[in-house]
Write an enzyme that holds these catalytic residues in place. Sequence first.
Site, PDB file in Angstrom:
ATOM      1  N   MET A   1     -21.534 -13.978  73.323  1.00  0.00           N
ATOM      2  CA  MET A   1     -20.359 -14.568  72.674  1.00  0.00           C
ATOM      3  C   MET A   1     -20.248 -16.059  72.929  1.00  0.00           C
ATOM      4  O   MET A   1     -19.921 -16.832  72.018  1.00  0.00           O
ATOM      5  CB  MET A   1     -19.088 -13.844  73.121  1.00  0.00           C
ATOM      6  CG  MET A   1     -18.963 -12.440  72.593  1.00  0.00           C
ATOM      7  SD  MET A   1     -19.081 -12.319  70.783  1.00  0.00           S
ATOM      8  CE  MET A   1     -17.686 -13.307  70.274  1.00  0.00           C
TER       9      MET A   1
ATOM     10  N   VAL B   1     -16.759 -15.607  79.665  1.00  0.00           N
ATOM     11  CA  VAL B   1     -17.555 -14.981  80.717  1.00  0.00           C
ATOM     12  C   VAL B   1     -17.450 -13.468  80.584  1.00  0.00           C
ATOM     13  O   VAL B   1     -16.721 -12.940  79.738  1.00  0.00           O
ATOM     14  CB  VAL B   1     -17.125 -15.455  82.118  1.00  0.00           C
ATOM     15  CG1 VAL B   1     -17.187 -16.976  82.217  1.00  0.00           C
ATOM     16  CG2 VAL B   1     -15.729 -14.972  82.478  1.00  0.00           C
TER      17      VAL B   1
ATOM     18  N   GLU C   1     -16.708  -9.505  80.796  1.00  0.00           N
ATOM     19  CA  GLU C   1     -15.402  -8.854  80.660  1.00  0.00           C
ATOM     20  C   GLU C   1     -15.023  -8.110  81.942  1.00  0.00           C
ATOM     21  O   GLU C   1     -14.821  -6.890  81.963  1.00  0.00           O
ATOM     22  CB  GLU C   1     -15.420  -7.902  79.458  1.00  0.00           C
ATOM     23  CG  GLU C   1     -14.073  -7.299  79.099  1.00  0.00           C
ATOM     24  CD  GLU C   1     -13.079  -8.293  78.506  1.00  0.00           C
ATOM     25  OE1 GLU C   1     -11.929  -7.882  78.282  1.00  0.00           O
ATOM     26  OE2 GLU C   1     -13.450  -9.456  78.249  1.00  0.00           O
TER      27      GLU C   1
ATOM     28  N   HIS D   1      -9.769 -13.862  70.239  1.00  0.00           N
ATOM     29  CA  HIS D   1     -10.795 -12.824  70.264  1.00  0.00           C
ATOM     30  C   HIS D   1     -11.680 -12.987  69.037  1.00  0.00           C
ATOM     31  O   HIS D   1     -11.354 -12.527  67.948  1.00  0.00           O
ATOM     32  CB  HIS D   1     -10.116 -11.452  70.300  1.00  0.00           C
ATOM     33  CG  HIS D   1     -11.071 -10.311  70.333  1.00  0.00           C
ATOM     34  ND1 HIS D   1     -10.757  -9.072  69.817  1.00  0.00           N
ATOM     35  CD2 HIS D   1     -12.338 -10.215  70.804  1.00  0.00           C
ATOM     36  CE1 HIS D   1     -11.791  -8.265  69.973  1.00  0.00           C
ATOM     37  NE2 HIS D   1     -12.759  -8.930  70.560  1.00  0.00           N
TER      38      HIS D   1
ATOM     39  N   ASN E   1      -9.307  -4.116  69.690  1.00  0.00           N
ATOM     40  CA  ASN E   1      -9.976  -3.273  70.682  1.00  0.00           C
ATOM     41  C   ASN E   1      -9.122  -2.120  71.194  1.00  0.00           C
ATOM     42  O   ASN E   1      -9.672  -1.140  71.700  1.00  0.00           O
ATOM     43  CB  ASN E   1     -10.510  -4.119  71.832  1.00  0.00           C
ATOM     44  CG  ASN E   1     -11.871  -4.694  71.490  1.00  0.00           C
ATOM     45  OD1 ASN E   1     -12.651  -4.067  70.789  1.00  0.00           O
ATOM     46  ND2 ASN E   1     -12.150  -5.892  71.965  1.00  0.00           N
TER      47      ASN E   1
END
Length: 291
Positions: free
Chosen positions: A21, A94, A96, A144, A194
Amino acid sequence: MMTDIQRAGPARLAVLGAGVMGVGIATLAQGHGVPVVLVDIREEALERAVGTIPRQLRLARLHGKLPREAAPAGLRTTTSLADVADATAVVEAVTELPDAKAKVLAEVSALIAPGTPVVSNTSAIPIDELAGHAARPQDVVGAHFMNPPYLIRTVEVIRGPRTSDAALDAVLSLLAALDRESVVVGDGPGFVINRILQRVINEAARVVEEGVASPESVDALFKGCLGHSTGPLATGDLIGLDNVVDSLRVLRDRTGDAGYEPCDLLLAKVRAGDFGRKTGRGFYAYDSLHS
């Protein structure tokens, strides 16, 4: 470490984390002419990023997802967080894991100027929980990005209870400059995407685990019957099954809902190192590794 594509001038955007990501977000910024400082504690991850970003830029431009006319922007890679002190925005991407994110947010917020927006790309951890570790909680906003961020325009933007109007406006302006479409939602474990998606992936994996259907059949039903462009298990492979398990654990711990307990098949794949596209194997096998 300075790359050979670095250009002089202060950074505008700092991206923390050179995983899938973080590199994708750096590609998006580069594609719109925004200089980037990319930070990671692993030199090898930064070296990979220097090779990956130009390939992703070419792919995105080939598909018409990034402007062909944007001038090349400066890219700097470093293992020192101190090098982001002059950034005008910081994106945290960074791993999760709550402790890892808390540590980097505490450190970076102490280095940058007050009022600099600190954006977390967390998949599931509540923004206010993360903001509690920052020097100035009002500067923390969630954004996100979907994977890959240089191809998918819509971004789920999360406003925490302590997020200031100024911080939210700054992040929306940054996303607009990156030609992203923002959808602002409230705070809570998993937010919207999510909270729903990770449960779906978990249940889809459980169906395979129980022998009810193959991964191909599950995904074919979602695509053919529901009109999804990608089925849940192929989506899990794209996200990274390690990240799926981490997100499920965050959701389980913060909601108390046992339905988010990662199923045995997901756990087995993660133990085996079969994370999906980035390792070449997950629910499916891939001919080449996904950057």
